[in-house]
Scaffold this motif. Structure first.
Motif, PDB file in Angstrom:
ATOM      1  N   THR A  38       5.377 -44.405   0.141  1.00  0.00           N
ATOM      2  CA  THR A  38       6.043 -45.572  -0.425  1.00  0.00           C
ATOM      3  C   THR A  38       5.744 -46.789   0.437  1.00  0.00           C
ATOM      4  O   THR A  38       5.705 -46.700   1.661  1.00  0.00           O
ATOM      5  CB  THR A  38       7.568 -45.329  -0.478  1.00  0.00           C
ATOM      6  OG1 THR A  38       7.814 -44.134  -1.236  1.00  0.00           O
ATOM      7  CG2 THR A  38       8.296 -46.505  -1.110  1.00  0.00           C
ATOM      8  N   GLU A  39       5.543 -47.927  -0.201  1.00  0.00           N
ATOM      9  CA  GLU A  39       5.265 -49.167   0.524  1.00  0.00           C
ATOM     10  C   GLU A  39       6.492 -49.561   1.343  1.00  0.00           C
ATOM     11  O   GLU A  39       7.568 -49.780   0.796  1.00  0.00           O
ATOM     12  CB  GLU A  39       4.912 -50.284  -0.458  1.00  0.00           C
ATOM     13  CG  GLU A  39       4.448 -51.555   0.191  1.00  0.00           C
ATOM     14  CD  GLU A  39       3.121 -51.397   0.930  1.00  0.00           C
ATOM     15  OE1 GLU A  39       2.944 -52.107   1.942  1.00  0.00           O
ATOM     16  OE2 GLU A  39       2.280 -50.593   0.506  1.00  0.00           O
ATOM     17  N   PRO A  40       6.357 -49.674   2.666  1.00  0.00           N
ATOM     18  CA  PRO A  40       7.507 -50.023   3.497  1.00  0.00           C
ATOM     19  C   PRO A  40       7.798 -51.518   3.490  1.00  0.00           C
ATOM     20  O   PRO A  40       6.981 -52.323   3.037  1.00  0.00           O
ATOM     21  CB  PRO A  40       7.077 -49.569   4.892  1.00  0.00           C
ATOM     22  CG  PRO A  40       5.590 -49.695   4.874  1.00  0.00           C
ATOM     23  CD  PRO A  40       5.165 -49.381   3.461  1.00  0.00           C
ATOM     24  N   VAL A  41       8.959 -51.882   4.020  1.00  0.00           N
ATOM     25  CA  VAL A  41       9.378 -53.262   4.175  1.00  0.00           C
ATOM     26  C   VAL A  41       9.640 -53.487   5.664  1.00  0.00           C
ATOM     27  O   VAL A  41      10.310 -52.683   6.301  1.00  0.00           O
ATOM     28  CB  VAL A  41      10.658 -53.547   3.356  1.00  0.00           C
ATOM     29  CG1 VAL A  41      11.152 -54.964   3.591  1.00  0.00           C
ATOM     30  CG2 VAL A  41      10.406 -53.289   1.884  1.00  0.00           C
ATOM     31  N   VAL A  42       9.138 -54.572   6.207  1.00  0.00           N
ATOM     32  CA  VAL A  42       9.331 -54.889   7.619  1.00  0.00           C
ATOM     33  C   VAL A  42      10.695 -55.552   7.791  1.00  0.00           C
ATOM     34  O   VAL A  42      10.985 -56.560   7.143  1.00  0.00           O
ATOM     35  CB  VAL A  42       8.210 -55.815   8.143  1.00  0.00           C
ATOM     36  CG1 VAL A  42       8.446 -56.166   9.603  1.00  0.00           C
ATOM     37  CG2 VAL A  42       6.851 -55.150   7.958  1.00  0.00           C
ATOM     38  N   SER A  43      11.525 -54.983   8.675  1.00  0.00           N
ATOM     39  CA  SER A  43      12.842 -55.557   8.943  1.00  0.00           C
ATOM     40  C   SER A  43      12.737 -56.568  10.083  1.00  0.00           C
ATOM     41  O   SER A  43      11.690 -56.701  10.724  1.00  0.00           O
ATOM     42  CB  SER A  43      13.834 -54.454   9.324  1.00  0.00           C
ATOM     43  OG  SER A  43      13.625 -54.039  10.667  1.00  0.00           O
ATOM     44  N   ASP A  44      13.850 -57.225  10.377  1.00  0.00           N
ATOM     45  CA  ASP A  44      13.848 -58.200  11.469  1.00  0.00           C
ATOM     46  C   ASP A  44      13.793 -57.538  12.846  1.00  0.00           C
ATOM     47  O   ASP A  44      13.633 -58.217  13.853  1.00  0.00           O
ATOM     48  CB  ASP A  44      15.045 -59.143  11.370  1.00  0.00           C
ATOM     49  CG  ASP A  44      16.377 -58.410  11.425  1.00  0.00           C
ATOM     50  OD1 ASP A  44      16.395 -57.170  11.473  1.00  0.00           O
ATOM     51  OD2 ASP A  44      17.413 -59.094  11.424  1.00  0.00           O
ATOM     52  N   GLU A  45      13.907 -56.207  12.901  1.00  0.00           N
ATOM     53  CA  GLU A  45      13.817 -55.486  14.171  1.00  0.00           C
ATOM     54  C   GLU A  45      12.378 -55.083  14.505  1.00  0.00           C
ATOM     55  O   GLU A  45      12.122 -54.539  15.570  1.00  0.00           O
ATOM     56  CB  GLU A  45      14.694 -54.240  14.133  1.00  0.00           C
ATOM     57  CG  GLU A  45      16.169 -54.545  13.984  1.00  0.00           C
ATOM     58  CD  GLU A  45      17.020 -53.296  13.955  1.00  0.00           C
ATOM     59  OE1 GLU A  45      16.704 -52.343  14.696  1.00  0.00           O
ATOM     60  OE2 GLU A  45      17.990 -53.271  13.186  1.00  0.00           O
ATOM     61  N   SER A  46      11.468 -55.331  13.564  1.00  0.00           N
ATOM     62  CA  SER A  46      10.094 -54.868  13.722  1.00  0.00           C
ATOM     63  C   SER A  46       9.093 -56.000  13.576  1.00  0.00           C
ATOM     64  O   SER A  46       9.361 -56.984  12.889  1.00  0.00           O
ATOM     65  CB  SER A  46       9.777 -53.816  12.650  1.00  0.00           C
ATOM     66  OG  SER A  46      10.672 -52.747  12.705  1.00  0.00           O
ATOM     67  N   ASP A  47       7.953 -55.813  14.204  1.00  0.00           N
ATOM     68  CA  ASP A  47       6.841 -56.727  13.992  1.00  0.00           C
ATOM     69  C   ASP A  47       5.937 -56.223  12.870  1.00  0.00           C
ATOM     70  O   ASP A  47       5.217 -57.002  12.256  1.00  0.00           O
ATOM     71  CB  ASP A  47       6.015 -56.893  15.276  1.00  0.00           C
ATOM     72  CG  ASP A  47       6.748 -57.721  16.315  1.00  0.00           C
ATOM     73  OD1 ASP A  47       7.611 -58.541  15.937  1.00  0.00           O
ATOM     74  OD2 ASP A  47       6.463 -57.554  17.515  1.00  0.00           O
ATOM     75  N   ASP A  48       5.985 -54.917  12.606  1.00  0.00           N
ATOM     76  CA  ASP A  48       5.157 -54.315  11.559  1.00  0.00           C
ATOM     77  C   ASP A  48       5.713 -52.931  11.251  1.00  0.00           C
ATOM     78  O   ASP A  48       6.372 -52.310  12.090  1.00  0.00           O
ATOM     79  CB  ASP A  48       3.704 -54.202  12.037  1.00  0.00           C
ATOM     80  CG  ASP A  48       2.702 -53.985  10.911  1.00  0.00           C
ATOM     81  OD1 ASP A  48       3.115 -53.913   9.733  1.00  0.00           O
ATOM     82  OD2 ASP A  48       1.500 -53.886  11.213  1.00  0.00           O
TER      83      ASP A  48
END
Length: 147
Positions: free
Chosen positions: A104-114
């Motif tokens: 599944t295509e992931p979504v980048v959260s504000d805790e991650s750079d990628d």
């Protein structure tokens, strides 16, 4: 257990494999700068360790259908003092999960750079020292997703 407590915190995490167990979904942690599994501190709404790991995975990856297997690892690791002021150590309870939909295509959260899927034979760098061990546990069939 709570992030405002002592300097050592109980945390919950999950390493996510695709249904074929040929790829792993990792996050490039914004504070630490390493590719890691999803995880973090407990929140008041978490009613179990599993709930905390599922919530952290959902929040940090955008995936809502990950099936968690059983608890597979306990890890104690120090945190870089440059990244965290109060928390210096995590006592991490770890699960391996499977994305039954494939990748599944992931979504980048504000805790991650990628956040992205990686082939198991081409893991990224820099990567957390124990990620390979967790991946091997998952692909060895130690972890069976719950129905």
């Amino acid at each position: 257990m709570w992030r405002h407590g002592t300097s050592a915190h109980l945390t919950a995490s999950c390493i996510v494999l695709d249904a074929d167990r040929t790829h792993v979904l990792l996050t490039l942690h914004a504070k630490i700068g390493l590719w890691l599994p999803f995880g973090g501190h407990f929140e008041p709404e978490d009613i179990s360790i599993r709930d905390a790991a599922e919530r952290e995975t959902r929040e940090e990856s955008g995936l809502s259908g990950v099936q968690l297997g059983e608890l597979v690892d306990l890890d104690r690791h120090a945190l870089p003092t440059s990244a965290y002021s109060h928390c210096t150590e995590h006592l991490d309870l770890r699960f391996v999960g499977v994305d039954p939909a494939g990748r599944t295509e992931p979504v980048v959260s504000d805790e991650s750079d990628d956040v992205r899927w990686w082939p198991l034979d081409a893991l990224p760098t820099p990567i957390g020292a124990d990620v390979g061990r967790l991946v091997r546990a998952g692909i060895a069939g130690v972890i069976a997703p719950r129905p």
